[in-house]
Design a protein around this motif. Sequence first.
Motif, PDB file in Angstrom:
ATOM      1  N   TYR A  12      72.119 115.972 -62.403  1.00 43.41           N
ATOM      2  CA  TYR A  12      72.112 115.661 -60.982  1.00 43.41           C
ATOM      3  C   TYR A  12      73.230 116.452 -60.314  1.00 43.41           C
ATOM      4  N   MET A  30      69.610 111.072 -54.305  1.00 43.88           N
ATOM      5  CA  MET A  30      70.000 109.802 -53.713  1.00 43.88           C
ATOM      6  C   MET A  30      71.311 109.294 -54.299  1.00 43.88           C
ATOM      7  N   MET A  63      64.212 104.059 -51.042  1.00 43.72           N
ATOM      8  CA  MET A  63      63.506 105.226 -51.582  1.00 43.72           C
ATOM      9  C   MET A  63      62.136 104.836 -52.119  1.00 43.72           C
ATOM     10  N   ALA A 123      58.754 114.237 -58.482  1.00 39.56           N
ATOM     11  CA  ALA A 123      59.454 113.769 -57.288  1.00 39.56           C
ATOM     12  C   ALA A 123      60.583 112.807 -57.654  1.00 39.56           C
ATOM     13  N   SER A 182      57.749 106.678 -56.069  1.00 33.94           N
ATOM     14  CA  SER A 182      58.645 107.806 -55.810  1.00 33.94           C
ATOM     15  C   SER A 182      57.888 109.093 -55.522  1.00 33.94           C
ATOM     16  N   GLN A 239      63.599 114.582 -58.853  1.00 34.76           N
ATOM     17  CA  GLN A 239      64.310 115.282 -57.788  1.00 34.76           C
ATOM     18  C   GLN A 239      64.979 114.315 -56.819  1.00 34.76           C
ATOM     19  N   ARG A 240      64.253 113.286 -56.409  1.00 32.82           N
ATOM     20  CA  ARG A 240      64.745 112.394 -55.360  1.00 32.82           C
ATOM     21  C   ARG A 240      65.837 111.449 -55.869  1.00 32.82           C
TER      22      ARG A 240
END
Length: 309
Positions: A176, A44, A85, A36, A31, A39-40
């Motif tokens: 989130y 997603m 991802m 990261a 990731s 955050q990602r």
Amino acid sequence: MKRSLPDSLLREGHPDHALLALLAAEITRRSGGPAALAQRFPAMLRQCIDDVIMTPKTGRRAYEELEKTEKTYIGTRVEIELRAMLDLPKGRLDTLILGRDVDIKNTMGNNWMIPTEAVDQPCILVAADEARACCYLGLIVARPEYLTAGQNKDAKKSLAAGGFAHILWLLRDHPYPANFWRNLAPEVVARIFAGKSGNQRMANLFREVQDRRVTRDVVAAVARQQDFMRRIRSDQGRGSRDLLAREGILLLCGHYDADLIKSLGLPHCGPSDFISHRPRAGNAVELAAEHGFLLGSAEREEAPNLPGF
């Protein structure tokens, strides 16, 4: 997800620790590191849910309004997007990590359903709590003793109460992005989408929703046009900025107007975020003027074309 989760027992000496620690490290590496991942992954997950709710097309604003088949599809979508991802291949189960078959289970509720083929196998556990805007990402080896005795008609079992302690958490109770539309009244949503043109809908959005961060994805959904960023700019007196300025409303961009956003005491906006605000105090109007916003008119030197948005 349950408000109260037990402390994890996953530490050295636990029979699953070595394997799950390796899988967790590989997921984190793929990731881009812990920051990261934090955050990602939430972004997603938010996208997976919003793409099924489809507020602009359906008028629905919440997960609870989905059909049963749509709720099931979110799990499939999360599986696909998580593999993408992390750049993971498909396996005998949902994916392969370090040569091990791993199942991916998603829930929007309080528990996961574990199929028979995943028993005694490592599983990635994904959960989203829409009401609290929290998400979860964990790993477990779905051992029979961690599962309930009962099963559903598909022979799937849930985690038993004590099974939750055997999860190795990568993200737990992690914030989130909240569903933007969830807490807007139905009549407000209707007024936003009543606009016949992209400019009208955009002006409606920032007229109805002020002093609140609005993401680029929301702007795209409301504009419903390929060049949706044009709706957010001044456009020879016809753009959303111009329409709102005539009404005394600022439309600010987190990239170009960060200093003014901060000076006005508005919520922090990232480079791809927007926020509208109606200055009431005289000093706020003067501050806006110092930054080139002349409220009551559309006369403002247009910002650059917002590259990269």
